[in-house]
Write an enzyme that holds these catalytic residues in place. Structure first.
Site: not given
Ligand code: NAD
Ligand code: TYD
Length: 354
Positions: A134-136, A159, A163
């Protein structure tokens, strides 16, 4: 070619599998997923019975279970999505984040090291450990600038700290053991099948039942938004054309404040349901800010664009429109996640905010 996709039942992993399993019939995809609250096997119905796909319910923190799976399905490629992914949850309970994101990544690296034997001079052609991050990890930006691949790590939340730790471990295994690794750091994803604890689906679903729309602080925080299928394609591009040892930042050129995102969603839900935009906008409710809330994320994605020729296909407008329509048309999926764990979580942590 056997490809392990960890966390393939989650939001981004399922987009990746739904696209790639039919496109690459000669590759065998093994979805290694513990199926936590964030997984929804319904998301994978379209590929569940394909010959080149299998779901293995395994916790990545269980090394012996991974090792048994590796004996049965020796991986050539590991695409590592599995993680605890929600910042608010990490603030309330960081332990599971350290376990899955740090320890789990460590176990997968150990599997790759044991089975690929990189430091013994094994032939590593075709082998890739792709770490999805992630960019975070870069922390918060001020009003200007964008994260580059060489931006210093400065994570704010449990989180993002976990990461960051996992990114460091992956790079350490490349330098120390010669493991063929690639890392992508992507901005905020949105799109179909995202668990409705995240901003975009949470807002859409609240609008449909006229619940308050909780906006943290002043809603001025900026995120860069990328449609999930564009992220899935970026990862495939890096697998096909990327270089071992490299990092690629992935982003959508879509910087928006949270208020802009919510306003856009109100207009789209109104357009597709016939409810008035004003009625939905009136649901906006400012609530206590997230502790350690990063102000702004922005991605400089010029490396992946220039070196690998990737570019997002969706704009913010087309992607958000598709997303709203998907949630309206997939109420069975929504109902399936709005039960059990999810409801308990919402009651405990979001209850007082509606
Ligand atoms: P998500 O929370 O939707 O899904 C996570 C998946 O991982 C689920 O299917 C869960 O069952 C599985 N999982 C969790 N713990 C586990 C374990 N101990 N063993 C096996 N499986 C396990 O997450 P996502 O949003 O699809 O994100 C996927 C990846 O991309 C993550 O690594 C996240 O950090 C990264 N990412 C997410 C975003 C975003 O905006 N969602 C952006 C950049 C990077
Ligand atoms: P989120 O979807 O939790 O992603 P991330 O924290 O990984 O960026 O949140 C996106 C942005 O929205 C973040 O600045 C927090 C804000 N947010 C709210 O304002 N209200 C909400 O209920 C949630 C879940 C997030």
């Amino acid at each position: 070619m056997i490809v392990w996709v960890t966390g393939g039942a989650g939001f981004i992993g399922s987009s990746f599998l739904l696209r790639q399993v039919p496109r690459a019939p000669s590759w065998r995809f093994v979805n290694v997923d513990k199926l936590t609250y964030a997984a929804n096997p319904r998301s994978l119905e379209a590929i569940a019975t394909r010959d080149n796909y299998r779901l293995a319910r395994v916790d990545i923190c269980d090394f012996d279970a991974l090792d048994r799976l590796a004996a049965e399905e020796p991986p050539d490629v590991i695409v590592h999505f599995a993680a605890e992914s929600h910042v608010d949850r990490s603030i309330l309970g960081p332990r599971e984040f350290v376990r899955t994101n740090v320890e789990g990544t460590f176990h997968l690296l150990e599997i790759a090291r044991k089975h690929w034997r990189p430091s013994l001079g094994a032939d590593l052609r075709g082998r890739v450990f792709h770490h999805v991050s992630t960019d975070e990890v870069y922390g918060s930006l001020g009003d200007t600038g964008a994260f580059r691949e060489d931006t210093r790590y400065d994570p704010s939340s449990p989180y993002s700290a976990t990461k960051a730790a996992s990114d460091h471990l992956v790079r350490a295994y490349a330098r120390t053991y010669g493991l063929p690794t690639r890392v992508t750091n992507c901005s905020n994803n949105y799109g179909p099948r995202q668990f409705p604890e995240k901003l975009v689906p949470l807002m859409i679903l609240h609008m449909l039942v006229r619940k308050p729309l909780p906006i943290y602080g002043k809603g001025a925080n900026v995120r860069d938004w990328l449609f999930v299928d564009d992220h899935a394609d970026a990862i495939w591009t890096v697998l096909e054309r990327g270089v071992n040892g490299e990092t690629y930042n992935v982003g959508g050129h879509n910087e928006r404040t949270n208020l802009e995102v919510v306003d856009t969603l109100c207009a789209l839900v109104a357009k597709h349901t016939g409810v008035s935009t004003e009625e939905l906008l009136a649901l906006k409710t400012f609530v206590a800010d997230r502790p350690g809330h990063d102000l702004r994320y922005a991605i400089d994605a010029s490396k992946i664009e220039r070196e690998l020729g990737w570019a997002p296909a969706e704009t913010f407008e087309t992607g958000m429109d598709k997303t709203v329509r998907w949630y309206l048309e997939n109420q069975a999926w929504v109902a399936s996640v709005q039960s059990g764990e999810y409801l308990k979580w919402i009651e405990t942590n979001y209850g007082e905010r509606g």
